[in-house]
Design an enzyme around this catalytic site. Structure first.
Site, PDB file in Angstrom:
ATOM      1  CG  HIS A  67      -3.490   3.757  -6.887  1.00 49.25           C
ATOM      2  ND1 HIS A  67      -4.555   3.745  -7.374  1.00 49.25           N
ATOM      3  CD2 HIS A  67      -3.137   2.468  -6.348  1.00 49.25           C
ATOM      4  CE1 HIS A  67      -4.804   2.664  -7.496  1.00 49.25           C
ATOM      5  NE2 HIS A  67      -3.983   1.745  -6.868  1.00 49.25           N
ATOM      6  CB  CYS A 111      -2.153  -5.013  -9.996  1.00 46.06           C
ATOM      7  SG  CYS A 111      -1.601  -3.620  -8.971  1.00 46.06           S
ATOM      8  N   GLY A 134      -6.092  -5.426  -5.476  1.00 46.19           N
ATOM      9  CA  GLY A 134      -5.717  -6.119  -4.397  1.00 46.19           C
ATOM     10  C   GLY A 134      -6.680  -7.333  -3.985  1.00 46.19           C
ATOM     11  CB  CYS A 167      -6.704  -0.953  -7.334  1.00 41.53           C
ATOM     12  SG  CYS A 167      -5.806  -1.007  -5.863  1.00 41.53           S
TER      13      CYS A 167
END
Length: 394
Positions: free
Chosen positions: A351, A381, A383, A92
């Site tokens: 996203h 954040c 993964g 991400c």
């Protein structure tokens, strides 16, 4: 060796498409090429041959975005073949990682002019079939979706690390006592702020629609959403849980790109920069608590820049889940929530994994330019348990 100042001259992005929506017919390498071409066209004084490198984030890379989508974007955009390209993957955070790597290259003198960005087509992410251990197995074989989350997981990974992303958000809700109503209220505010930003024309300077596609604004924004409508949605990851499709970011398609330069490169553009890049930080955390990854990364990036939460003009925090964002905010008691995502966040905007970090950095740069001065922060954040943050100033 002296460290050079690094500037963001411009930043563009596509409208963010929904899964299976308006951009689902567009290949990811074409999405990437579109923002690169659009970015270069907006600075006509810059000779494209002066671009030293192109950095692009891409979280998947398993389909049409294979074989270095950054280089493919360069070629498809019609840039000189002398311009190289490199693709980076921090899931991400990939788009923001690309910005940080480009800035680092410029800061140390390895480049004077660079493009950084990110792309993802979650609609077109393929199913993949592992090779069998021996030829021609007689039994059925399993296809794995590469759209999102864990797949083909190493059996040596502890089970508590490999929970679904939404279950990780549930764990954060448990940890901080975050209610379903708080998550829904956060999600509703995201949609309302995004809808107002579009209505007020605040995205006009950065969004470049894709030619031939009828999409001029982010496709997932629901300005008519209500708390009552959100309350009707069923939990997805636990039978009695609080994380729903309404208080989580959707699956999306899109791309973003930024023009990053040193002083010499800035003169070559003939433009005033949007913002200057100050510092960045990356940290790790337990994989199941990935959503709290930005907490330490943000604090480290601010400390390195000599700034505090009180200095922030704007803060773009990626909204992977409302519970995740609220969990981070709970651990930053000195932060004024009013500066966070003033133009809406990923729950409303979307996203597209590899593109989101570049979208956040570009949005912060445009907001600082609109304000005329200030300090901005972009953070995500990631993964598998990481956090990434970037500090900008003007």
């Amino acid at each position: 060796m002296s460290i050079r100042d690094v500037y963001i001259v411009d930043a563009v992005r596509t409208p963010i498409g929904k899964f299976g929506g308006a951009l689902s017919s567009v290949r990811p390498d074409d999405l990437a090429a579109h923002v690169v071409k659009s970015l270069v066209a907006r600075t006509p004084d810059l000779d494209p041959a002066r671009i030293d490198d192109v950095y692009f984030g891409d979280a998947n890379g398993a389909g049409e975005d294979n074989r270095d989508v950054a280089r493919m974007a360069v070629l498809l955009a019609g840039l000189p073949v002398s311009v190289p390209g490199v693709t980076v993957n921090r899931l991400c955070g990939s788009g923001l990682e690309a910005v940080i790597q480009a800035a680092r290259a410029v800061a140390v003198g390895d480049a004077s002019v660079a493009i950084a960005g990110g792309v993802e087509s979650m609609s077109r992410a393929p199913w993949v079939l592992q090779k069998p251990e021996r030829a021609f197995p007689a039994g059925h074989q399993q296809l794995h979706s590469t759209t999102l989350g864990w797949r083909m997981t190493n059996p040596r990974m502890p089970d508590e690390w490999t929970v679904p992303l939404g279950e990780g958000a549930e764990l954060i809700a448990d940890k901080h006592g975050i209610t379903r109503e708080q998550q829904d209220a956060f999600a509703l505010a995201s949609h309302q702020k995004a809808a107002k930003a579009w209505s007020d024309g605040l995205y006009a300077d950065e969004v470049v629609p894709y030619d031939g596609v009828d999409l001029t604004r982010d496709e997932c924004i629901r300005e008519g959403s209500t708390m009552a409508a959100l309350a009707k949605l069923k939990p997805v990851f636990r039978e009695s849980g609080s994380v729903t499709a309404g208080n989580a970011s959707p699956l999306n398609d899109g791309a973003a790109a930024l023009l990053i330069v040193d002083e010499e490169g800035l003169r070559a553009t003939g433009r005033e920069p949007l913002a200057r890049i100050r510092t960045s930080a990356v940290t790790g955390i337990e994989p199941q608590l990935f959503g709290l990854g930005p907490v330490e990364a943000v604090q480290r990036a601010l400390a390195k820049s000599g700034k505090s939460f009180a200095d922030l003009t704007t803060f773009e925090l990626n909204e992977a889940f409302a519970a995740q964002s609220l969990g981070c905010l709970a651990e930053w008691p000195d932060l004024d929530p009013a500066v966070v995502n003033p133009r809406g966040g990923a729950i409303a905007i979307g996203h597209p994994l590899g593109a989101s970090g570049a979208r956040l950095a570009g949005s912060v740069a445009h907001q600082l330019a609109a304000a005329g001065s200030g300090t901005g922060l972009a953070a995500l954040c990631i993964g598998v348990g990481q956090g990434l943050a970037l500090v900008l100033e003007r």
